[in-house]
Design a protein around this motif. Structure first.
Motif, mmCIF file in Angstrom:
data_model
loop_
_atom_site.group_PDB
_atom_site.id
_atom_site.type_symbol
_atom_site.label_atom_id
_atom_site.label_comp_id
_atom_site.label_asym_id
_atom_site.label_seq_id
_atom_site.Cartn_x
_atom_site.Cartn_y
_atom_site.Cartn_z
ATOM 1 N N SER A 912 0.829 -1.205 0.000
ATOM 2 C CA SER A 912 0.000 0.000 0.000
ATOM 3 C C SER A 912 0.864 1.255 0.000
ATOM 4 C CB SER A 912 -0.909 -0.001 1.235
ATOM 5 O OG SER A 912 -1.552 1.246 1.373
ATOM 6 N N THR A 913 0.379 2.312 -0.664
ATOM 7 C CA THR A 913 1.112 3.586 -0.657
ATOM 8 C C THR A 913 1.164 4.183 0.743
ATOM 9 O OG1 THR A 913 -0.949 4.713 -1.249
ATOM 10 C CG2 THR A 913 0.513 4.118 -3.054
ATOM 11 N N ARG A 914 0.234 3.783 1.636
ATOM 12 C CA ARG A 914 0.251 4.290 3.006
ATOM 13 C C ARG A 914 1.437 3.762 3.803
ATOM 14 N NH1 ARG A 914 -4.394 6.681 4.914
ATOM 15 N NH2 ARG A 914 -6.170 6.697 3.473
ATOM 16 N N SER A 915 2.062 2.667 3.344
ATOM 17 C CA SER A 915 3.197 2.093 4.078
ATOM 18 C C SER A 915 4.496 2.851 3.835
ATOM 19 C CB SER A 915 3.378 0.615 3.679
ATOM 20 O OG SER A 915 3.768 0.521 2.304
ATOM 21 N N LEU A 916 4.505 3.828 2.879
ATOM 22 C CA LEU A 916 5.721 4.604 2.615
ATOM 23 C C LEU A 916 5.990 5.533 3.792
ATOM 24 C CD1 LEU A 916 5.090 5.567 -1.109
ATOM 25 C CD2 LEU A 916 6.708 3.856 -0.266
ATOM 26 N N SER A 917 7.264 5.791 4.044
ATOM 27 C CA SER A 917 7.641 6.734 5.093
ATOM 28 C C SER A 917 7.290 8.154 4.645
ATOM 29 C CB SER A 917 9.142 6.622 5.379
ATOM 30 O OG SER A 917 9.884 7.047 4.228
ATOM 31 N N GLY A 918 7.470 9.134 5.593
ATOM 32 C CA GLY A 918 7.118 10.513 5.266
ATOM 33 C C GLY A 918 7.896 11.036 4.076
ATOM 34 N N GLY A 919 9.206 10.823 4.043
ATOM 35 C CA GLY A 919 10.013 11.295 2.916
ATOM 36 C C GLY A 919 9.667 10.581 1.636
ATOM 37 N N GLU A 920 9.387 9.251 1.746
ATOM 38 C CA GLU A 920 9.028 8.484 0.552
ATOM 39 C C GLU A 920 7.661 8.930 0.011
ATOM 40 O OE1 GLU A 920 11.350 4.319 1.712
ATOM 41 O OE2 GLU A 920 9.273 4.633 2.309
ATOM 42 N N GLN A 921 6.741 9.232 0.955
ATOM 43 C CA GLN A 921 5.441 9.723 0.496
ATOM 44 C C GLN A 921 5.584 11.056 -0.224
ATOM 45 O OE1 GLN A 921 2.289 9.898 3.335
ATOM 46 N NE2 GLN A 921 2.155 7.672 3.576
ATOM 47 N N PHE A 922 6.486 11.921 0.265
ATOM 48 C CA PHE A 922 6.711 13.193 -0.418
ATOM 49 C C PHE A 922 7.234 12.963 -1.831
ATOM 50 C CE2 PHE A 922 9.725 16.479 -1.729
ATOM 51 C CZ PHE A 922 8.893 17.582 -1.752
ATOM 52 N N GLN A 923 8.203 12.022 -1.952
ATOM 53 C CA GLN A 923 8.754 11.738 -3.280
ATOM 54 C C GLN A 923 7.681 11.182 -4.223
ATOM 55 O OE1 GLN A 923 11.866 9.089 -1.944
ATOM 56 N NE2 GLN A 923 13.457 10.647 -2.199
ATOM 57 N N ALA A 924 6.867 10.257 -3.702
ATOM 58 C CA ALA A 924 5.823 9.671 -4.551
ATOM 59 C C ALA A 924 4.769 10.712 -4.922
ATOM 60 C CB ALA A 924 5.172 8.481 -3.838
ATOM 61 N N SER A 925 4.399 11.561 -3.946
ATOM 62 C CA SER A 925 3.397 12.589 -4.221
ATOM 63 C C SER A 925 3.911 13.588 -5.249
ATOM 64 C CB SER A 925 3.021 13.315 -2.930
ATOM 65 O OG SER A 925 2.457 12.425 -2.003
ATOM 66 N N LEU A 926 5.194 14.007 -5.081
ATOM 67 C CA LEU A 926 5.772 14.950 -6.029
ATOM 68 C C LEU A 926 5.882 14.314 -7.412
ATOM 69 C CD1 LEU A 926 7.037 17.672 -6.591
ATOM 70 C CD2 LEU A 926 9.251 16.742 -5.859
ATOM 71 N N ALA A 927 6.240 13.029 -7.451
ATOM 72 C CA ALA A 927 6.318 12.342 -8.740
ATOM 73 C C ALA A 927 4.962 12.326 -9.428
ATOM 74 C CB ALA A 927 6.833 10.908 -8.542
ATOM 75 N N LEU A 928 3.869 12.094 -8.645
ATOM 76 C CA LEU A 928 2.528 12.128 -9.228
ATOM 77 C C LEU A 928 2.199 13.512 -9.776
ATOM 78 C CD1 LEU A 928 0.347 10.010 -6.784
ATOM 79 C CD2 LEU A 928 0.772 9.527 -9.186
ATOM 80 N N ALA A 929 2.569 14.549 -9.017
ATOM 81 C CA ALA A 929 2.302 15.905 -9.482
ATOM 82 C C ALA A 929 3.055 16.201 -10.761
ATOM 83 C CB ALA A 929 2.685 16.915 -8.397
ATOM 84 N N LEU A 930 4.335 15.763 -10.821
ATOM 85 C CA LEU A 930 5.118 15.979 -12.039
ATOM 86 C C LEU A 930 4.552 15.146 -13.193
ATOM 87 C CD1 LEU A 930 8.680 15.913 -10.460
ATOM 88 C CD2 LEU A 930 7.470 17.902 -11.351
ATOM 89 N N GLY A 931 4.091 13.957 -12.884
ATOM 90 C CA GLY A 931 3.475 13.128 -13.923
ATOM 91 C C GLY A 931 2.236 13.784 -14.493
ATOM 92 N N LEU A 932 1.421 14.400 -13.622
ATOM 93 C CA LEU A 932 0.251 15.114 -14.110
ATOM 94 C C LEU A 932 0.664 16.255 -15.029
ATOM 95 C CD1 LEU A 932 -2.744 15.937 -14.120
ATOM 96 C CD2 LEU A 932 -2.249 17.311 -12.082
ATOM 97 N N ALA A 933 1.699 17.013 -14.607
ATOM 98 C CA ALA A 933 2.165 18.120 -15.434
ATOM 99 C C ALA A 933 2.630 17.612 -16.799
ATOM 100 C CB ALA A 933 3.307 18.861 -14.738
ATOM 101 N N ASP A 934 3.329 16.469 -16.815
ATOM 102 C CA ASP A 934 3.788 15.917 -18.090
ATOM 103 C C ASP A 934 2.618 15.492 -18.961
ATOM 104 O OD1 ASP A 934 6.377 16.321 -17.296
ATOM 105 O OD2 ASP A 934 6.685 14.274 -16.569
ATOM 106 N N VAL A 935 1.585 14.875 -18.343
ATOM 107 C CA VAL A 935 0.433 14.410 -19.121
ATOM 108 C C VAL A 935 -0.299 15.578 -19.744
ATOM 109 C CG1 VAL A 935 -1.852 13.358 -18.914
ATOM 110 C CG2 VAL A 935 0.129 12.242 -17.900
ATOM 111 N N ILE A 936 -0.521 16.615 -18.922
ATOM 112 C CA ILE A 936 -1.258 17.767 -19.449
ATOM 113 C C ILE A 936 -0.481 18.464 -20.548
ATOM 114 C CG2 ILE A 936 -2.152 20.048 -18.831
ATOM 115 C CD1 ILE A 936 -2.966 18.966 -16.184
ATOM 116 N N SER A 937 0.841 18.593 -20.367
ATOM 117 C CA SER A 937 1.638 19.341 -21.348
ATOM 118 C C SER A 937 2.099 18.497 -22.522
ATOM 119 C CB SER A 937 2.859 19.962 -20.650
ATOM 120 O OG SER A 937 3.680 18.925 -20.107
ATOM 121 N N HIS A 938 2.062 17.171 -22.416
ATOM 122 C CA HIS A 938 2.494 16.296 -23.524
ATOM 123 C C HIS A 938 1.385 15.318 -23.861
ATOM 124 C CE1 HIS A 938 6.366 17.726 -21.928
ATOM 125 N NE2 HIS A 938 6.776 17.635 -23.177
#
Length: 1015
Positions: A912-938
């Protein structure tokens, strides 16, 4: 898309002009946008979005213009950017008020405006210059709309923390907001509407078919009732119209409708096949009815002929008898009619004599009346002349009119002398009054001029002292406004300082609770992990499948991360409230300045003292103004009075001369009127009026007497002539035989009618006898009865045939319509089944795709996002983690289709994504945000644009120290992607390790913010 330069004026939190040179910041790669909460960090990016599109997705249009500027400051944003290898500059301003160029004290409305130009070195080319056209052009150039641009350029990272750990339902809500899932809801609603509409159409078709079958059944029943309800004959074969009937009852009465057993029972309605059989049966019955009707029509024709012959013979017999009786009666009346005719003739001859006698009597009366009227008027004329002492010898109309004219001329001359004396006396009185009025007005004007001069001298002596002591009320009002604002600020400051005490305590308590829970969470991490271990499953820490001695919590309470996060949220809320309160307190202290230690009561006394001073200054100013106005009016009055006095003196002298002339004229008029008596003239005027009245119509009375005498002689001659031509001795004898004209006419008409009636009756009787009159009267009743019987039989058969025909045709039409409806509804039923299946699949899923349409589409968008996010996540975690979407449903009680798991390469397992640590959750969340930006722009907009700038609004203050270090490390790695990355934060710890590119601070006067750019 690459930002180059931004200029903001009077926009949002920025009252002044601030500029950001992104081109100079770009070489830094990664920098911070720092400042206290609420200072306007995000406003920088709102300005970019508003300049391009005229909208701010997170704010309203009325929030554009700064609240800290006056009307003279113009709100405007200018943004320069590069896209597709070209550079553009967009400038936009909202609708706003500005001072009028003609009258600065008034404001005029300036309309919203926008321009977009393409920049090529020193040259510019206009692309668009209208508000809506600029927004459309920017969307075409950049490839994103306003909402998509905000998502790509500014990542709301806190939302993606929730996006990472949410289940299908929560993640669906976020994806729908990002990608606009409403369209799929509308598709499902439209499919439901189509399903319901086609189902209704099928129902309508079936109802129409059933309705037509009911119509057909009703026609069968109606035809059968008509066929079976025919009355039976008393004696079959009884003669009709004097002939034998050729048949018995109609065919429809001869057999039972259900004799073949093919048309159903009484309890069950006829089906389509049975109705067809009934149609054949009723058609045959109709043909039999028509044959019976043809025979009945022939019998009815023969009965009609016999009836007509009987009626004709009876009529001639009856008519001949009536004519004979009429001739006998006319012969008995002949003697009386002839006697009346002779009397009417004698009356006609006597009438002229009676009329001439009546005319003579009328002429005699008229002549007597004319003589009496003339004599009466002559008496009045003589009386009036005697009263006027005039002669009465000649009373002819001509002499009388000449005499009256002379009397009136004499009377008018006397009246004119008396009127001249009266007018002269009135002129003397008027001249005397005018002279006295002018003398009085002159005296008043002299006194008013003296009073005005005295009052002017008094005002001139008082005004200098009053002006020297005057104070400007506007200055005092400004000082009062300043003092009142100080009172308000002092009152607000006292209230906020009281409010800050419990808030400080709440923040301390929340911080303590957060620290305790975080410490407990850390201490119970091993026991909490041990609870997740399963036999044979690898440990997420060491990877071993053996768990010989799992850790236990002992007496410690196991704390999960949700409690820690909740406590951190409470601490953050309390800290934010206290921070805003302290910021407001600092602002109020700065505004109070030197009066920060002065109590509110003392400040209020200062306001009251200034108001008293203002009242005195206002009263003094009013007094000065009143005196100046009075002085100006007195000056005008003095000039007017001086001029008026001279005019009055000249007018007075003229009035004295006019009075003298009037006195001389009055003396002359009195001499001319000497000896005249007004009462005597009035008496003579009365008699003159009486004489005029008497002479009015006097000529006509003289003429009337002459005319009446002439007419009297003519009437006497007429009567003598008529008596000479008549057999009557005198008018009395003629009046004795006189009838009225109406009686005469009635007798003559009666004689003519009697002769005509006798001639007519004799001629008619002769004609009947010539045509032939039967010796005995024919039996009409018997002939009429025979005709009625034949007519009734024919009508019965006509009605029966018509009823059966109407119902056969109605039955045929209903069956044809039913067959057409049944054939035409087959395709409709197929469409209804397809529509129902389409709605079921799109609303709830089907056997191949077990999820609804919207979730299926959003799942594909999520796959695109996770694919793009995994590229960033692999770079952030050295390839350890990757995200994927679960495609199988593991729990039938929960929604599925958008669940995420993280693949851990170290364990080879997914969790589960809930099992990630605080820093790992930040990395995964930021990656999702960047992925959204890539999808919208590409691909999200099919624009294929590359965005070379990214700003992360994460809310770093809620991260633990370790997670904050991971976040800084992750952001540092982002700049290697070639993007300019800005992190929006107010966390002081991040300033120690990252470059502060833009620092936003509050202005010293508390009116908005400003910013500093460090390149």
């Amino acid at each position: 898309m690459k930002p180059i330069h931004l200029s903001i004026t009077a926009f949002g939190a920025y009252p002044d002009t601030v500029e950001v040179d992104f081109a100079a910041l770009a070489p830094r790669g990664l920098f911070l946008v720092s400042g206290e909460t609420g200072t306007g960090k995000t406003t920088i990016f709102d300005a970019m979005c508003w300049a391009l599109y005229g909208t701010m997705p997170s704010k309203q249009a009325h929030e554009v213009r700064s609240d800290h500027v006056d009307d003279a400051t113009r709100c405007e944003v200018t943004f320069t950017f590069e896209s597709g290898g070209a550079r553009y500059t967009v400038t936009r301003n909202p609708e706003q008020l500005r001072p009028s160029a003609r009258n600065p004290e008034r404001t005029v409305k300036e309309s919203a405006a926008a321009t977009l130009v393409r920049v090529d070195g020193a040259q510019t080319e206009l692309v668009a210059d209208k508000v809506s056209e600029v927004a459309r052009a920017c969307q075409e150039i950049i490839g994103l709309d306003g909402t998509q641009f905000q998502r790509v350029i500014l990542l709301p990272q806190g939302e993606f923390d929730q996006f990472l750990v949410s289940g299908t339902s929560g993640r669906e809500e976020i994806l729908e907001r990002l990608f606009g899932g409403e369209i799929y809801d509308r598709i499902v609603e439209e499919l439901k509407a189509i399903r319901d509409a086609t189902a209704n159409d099928v129902g309508d078709a079936e109802s129409a078919i059933a309705e037509k079958l009911d119509v057909a059944r009703n026609h069968v029943a109606e035809a059968d009732r008509a066929l079976t309800a025919e009355p039976e004959r008393t004696r079959p074969g009884e003669p009709v119209g004097g002939e034998e009937a050729t048949s018995g009852v109609p065919p429809g009465n001869r057999e039972d409708p259900d004799v073949d057993g093919d048309e159903g029972s009484d309890d069950e309605p006829l089906d389509r096949e049975q109705l067809g059989a009934a149609q054949v049966r009723l058609t045959a019955a109709l043909q039999s009815c028509r044959a019976e009707l043809e025979s009945a029509a022939e019998r009815r024709t023969r009965a009609q002929s016999a009836h007509d012959a009987a009626c004709t013979g009876a009529h001639r017999f009856d008519r001949a008898g009536a004519l004979r009786a009429e001739l006998v009666e006319l012969d008995g009346e002949r003697e009386k009619v002839e006697s009346d005719r002779l009397a009417a003739s004698r009356s006609e001859k006597a009438r002229p004599i009676v009329v001439a006698a009546d005319d003579l009597a009328a002429a005699e009366q008229l002549h007597g009346e004319a003589v009496a009227a003339r004599d009466q008027r002559s008496k009045v004329v003589v009386e009036a002349l005697t009263a006027l002492e005039a002669p009465t010898a000649d009373l002819s109309p001509l002499a009388l009119h000449r005499q009256v004219s002379d009397l009136r001329a004499e009377h008018a001359a006397a009246n004119q002398k008396l009127e001249g004396r009266r007018l002269a006396d009135e002129s003397v009185d008027a001249a005397t009054k005018a002279r006295d009025d002018l003398v009085a007005r002159l005296e008043t004007a002299v006194a008013d001029r003296l009073a005005a001069a005295t009052r002017t001298a008094e005002i001139d002596a008082r005004l200098p002292d009053l002006r020297a002591a005057a104070v400007d009320p506007d200055v005092l009002r400004a000082e009062i406004d300043t003092a009142e604002r100080l009172v308000e600020d002092r009152t607000d400051l006292d209230a906020l300082e009281v409010e800050s005490v419990p808030l400080s305590e709440q923040r301390a308590a929340a911080a303590e609770k957060h620290r305790n829970l975080l410490r407990a969470f850390t201490e119970t991490q091993a026991p909490r992990l041990a609870k997740t271990l399963e036999d044979g499953e690898p440990c997420p820490v060491c990877g071993s499948t053996d768990h010989p001695g799992p850790a236990t919590a002992g007496d410690l309470r196991v704390v999960d991360w949700d409690e820690v996060a909740e406590a951190a949220g409470h601490h953050g809320e309390a800290d934010e409230k206290l921070r805003k309160l302290e910021s407001r307190i600092t602002e109020l202290r700065a505004r109070l300045g030197d009066d920060v230690a002065t109590e509110a009561g003392a400040l209020r006394k200062r306001v009251d003292a200034k108001k008293d001073e203002l009242d005195r200054a206002t009263a003094a100013a009013a007094t000065i103004g009143a005196l100046e106005n009075e002085r100006n009016k007195l000056s005008t009055d003095l000039d007017r009075l001086t001029t008026g006095t001279g005019r009055l003196e000249a007018s007075r002298d003229q009035a004295v001369e006019t009075l003298a002339q009037a006195v001389d004229a009055a003396r002359s008029a009195a001499e001319e009127a000497a000896g005249l008596d007004v009462e005597d003239l009035d008496r003579r005027a009365v008699h003159l009026e009486r004489l005029d009245a008497a002479l009015d119509g006097y000529d006509g009375l003289i003429d009337a007497v002459a005319s009446a005498a002439t007419l009297l002689e003519a009437r006497r001659a007429d009567l003598s002539k008529h008596l000479g031509d008549s057999e009557q001795a005198d008018a009395t004898a003629a009046r004795a035989v006189l009838w009225t004209p109406e009686q005469e006419q009635a007798a003559q008409v009666a004689a003519r009618k009697h002769q005509t009636a006798h001639d007519t009756a004799a001629g008619a009787l002769k004609a009947l006898l010539d045509e032939g009159v039967p010796p005995d009267r024919p039996d009409v009743d018997a002939a009429e009865a025979a005709l009625a019987a034949a007519d009734s039989e024919k009508n019965r058969l006509e009605s029966l045939a018509a009823t059966v025909d109407v119902n056969v045709r109605g039955l045929t039409a209903a069956l044809e319509r039913c067959d057409r409806l049944d054939a035409g509804s087959a395709e409709l039923r197929t469409r209804a089944e397809v529509a129902a299946r389409a709605h079921q699949v799109c609303a709830k899923g089907g056997p191949v795709v077990p999820v609804a349409l919207k979730r299926w589409v959003l799942a594909h968008e999520l796959d695109r996002i996770t694919a793009a996010a995994n590229v960033h996540l692999a770079a952030m975690t050295n390839g350890r983690y990757a995200l994927h979407r679960l495609e199988d449903q593991h729990d039938g009680r929960r929604a599925f289709g958008l669940d995420l798991e993280v693949d851990d390469i170290n364990t080879g397992r997914s969790r589960s994504t809930r099992s990630l640590s605080g820093g790992e959750q930040f990395q995964a969340s930021l990656a999702l945000a960047l992925g959204l930006a890539d999808v919208i722009s590409h691909g999200g907009t099919a624009g294929g644009q590359t965005f070379e700038a990214l700003f992360v609004d994460e809310g770093f203050g809620s991260l633990s120290p370790r997670a904050l270090d991971d976040a800084v490390e992750t952001l540092t790695g982002l700049q290697h992607s070639g993007r300019m990355v800005g992190a929006i934060t107010h966390v002081e710890a991040m300033k120690d390790v990252l470059h502060v590119g833009i620092e936003v601070t509050r202005r010293d006067d508390g009116r908005g913010s400003t910013l500093t750019v460090a390149y």
